[in-house]
Write an enzyme that holds these catalytic residues in place. Structure first.
Site, PDB file in Angstrom:
ATOM      1  N   LYS A  17       0.686  -1.185  -0.212  1.00  0.00           N
ATOM      2  CA  LYS A  17      -0.192  -0.160  -0.522  1.00  0.00           C
ATOM      3  C   LYS A  17       0.392   1.592   0.122  1.00  0.00           C
ATOM      4  CE  LYS A  17      -1.036  -0.325   4.846  1.00  0.00           C
ATOM      5  NZ  LYS A  17      -0.021  -2.145   5.428  1.00  0.00           N
ATOM      6  N   ARG A  92      -7.254   3.582  11.508  1.00  0.00           N
ATOM      7  CA  ARG A  92      -6.586   1.911  11.946  1.00  0.00           C
ATOM      8  C   ARG A  92      -8.038   1.620  13.161  1.00  0.00           C
ATOM      9  NH1 ARG A  92      -0.588   1.283  11.247  1.00  0.00           N
ATOM     10  NH2 ARG A  92       0.330   2.976  10.508  1.00  0.00           N
ATOM     11  N   ARG A 131      11.554 -10.987   2.478  1.00  0.00           N
ATOM     12  CA  ARG A 131      12.346  -9.977   2.109  1.00  0.00           C
ATOM     13  C   ARG A 131      13.640  -9.864   2.563  1.00  0.00           C
ATOM     14  NH1 ARG A 131       8.658  -4.866   3.303  1.00  0.00           N
ATOM     15  NH2 ARG A 131       8.609  -5.948   6.271  1.00  0.00           N
ATOM     16  N   ARG A 164      14.608  -8.396   8.441  1.00  0.00           N
ATOM     17  CA  ARG A 164      14.218  -7.795   9.818  1.00  0.00           C
ATOM     18  C   ARG A 164      13.185  -8.508  10.305  1.00  0.00           C
ATOM     19  NH1 ARG A 164      10.134  -3.315   7.220  1.00  0.00           N
ATOM     20  NH2 ARG A 164       8.976  -3.839   9.490  1.00  0.00           N
ATOM     21  N   ARG A 175       1.213 -10.196  12.958  1.00  0.00           N
ATOM     22  CA  ARG A 175       1.137  -9.014  12.957  1.00  0.00           C
ATOM     23  C   ARG A 175      -0.207  -8.933  11.701  1.00  0.00           C
ATOM     24  NH1 ARG A 175       6.177  -7.711   9.585  1.00  0.00           N
ATOM     25  NH2 ARG A 175       4.853  -5.867   9.018  1.00  0.00           N
TER      26      ARG A 175
END
Length: 226
Positions: A17, A92, A131, A164, A175
């Site tokens: 996004k 949110r 990633r 990460r 998450r």
């Protein structure tokens, strides 16, 4: 291009996004807004709200919804938002959605155009757990879909590629679960208002951009040229 509308991009971590929001905001000539950027800007400009928010951020505490909404109202009053804006990852919570609706109505924007960038959990896990980021130049790779020429080494500067801490499979699943819990009421809220558009964000970046461009054109009454 003057759209005179507010756009909201929702989507889970890994949906892309942020990338798409920057593309579409640039295309429409409107600001790409995130609450973090707004807070930092208010602090750096020394506004009254910035003076209140700055110490809260320095302490690592959450800024209240009331202050966030005041920050947004202040930001939307700036001249560059006159033709519209694009919110990335905000609101949110349901109270934030309702508060934003009131602000947008008062500014003459009417109902927002809300886009839910939808990606299946398996695809998101592949994107996020795969990633890797260069520790030198910040280039991003994916070990599954866009690997470096040499495993663990950046093609451009030879920097070491790192993962990460929040991109491990266990953390990613947490998450995604947290995102689902928080945003399901939002998508239902906007769906009931008839302003929600769902885009398959598992497609290629350009395909997603084209789908978003069509939504922008429809929001303009099909007068835009993208």
């Amino acid at each position: 291009m003057a759209i005179n509308r507010a756009f909201i991009f929702l989507g889970p971590p890994g949906a892309g996004k942020g990338t798409q929001a920057k593309r579409i905001a640039k295309l429409c000539g409107v600001p790409h807004l995130s609450t973090g950027d707004m807070m930092r800007d208010a602090v750096s400009r020394g506004t009254d709200l910035g003076k209140v928010v700055g110490p809260i951020m320095q302490r690592g505490e959450l800024v209240s919804d009331e202050l966030v909404m005041k920050m947004i109202e202040e930001r939307l009053a700036q001249p560059d938002c006159a033709a519209g804006c694009l919110f990335d990852g905000f609101p949110r919570t349901l109270p934030q959605s309702e508060g934003l609706d009131r602000i947008l109505e008062s500014k003459g924007f009417g109902k927002p155009v809300v886009v839910d960038l939808s990606v299946g959990e398996e695809k998101l896990l592949r994107r996020l757990t795969g990633r890797r980021t260069c520790g030198v130049g910040g280039e991003i790779y994916n070990v599954y879909d866009a690997p470096p020429k040499v495993d663990g080494i950046c093609d451009n500067d030879g920097g070491k590629l790192v993962q990460r801490a929040d991109d491990t499979a266990e953390v990613v699943k947490q998450r995604l679960a947290a995102y689902d819990r928080a945003t399901k009421p939002l998508t239902e809220y906007y769906r009931r208002q008839g302003v929600l558009h769902v885009v398959d964000a598992s497609a290629s970046m350009d395909e997603v951009s084209r789908a978003l461009g069509e939504i922008v054109k429809r929001a303009e009454g099909r007068n835009g040229h993208l």
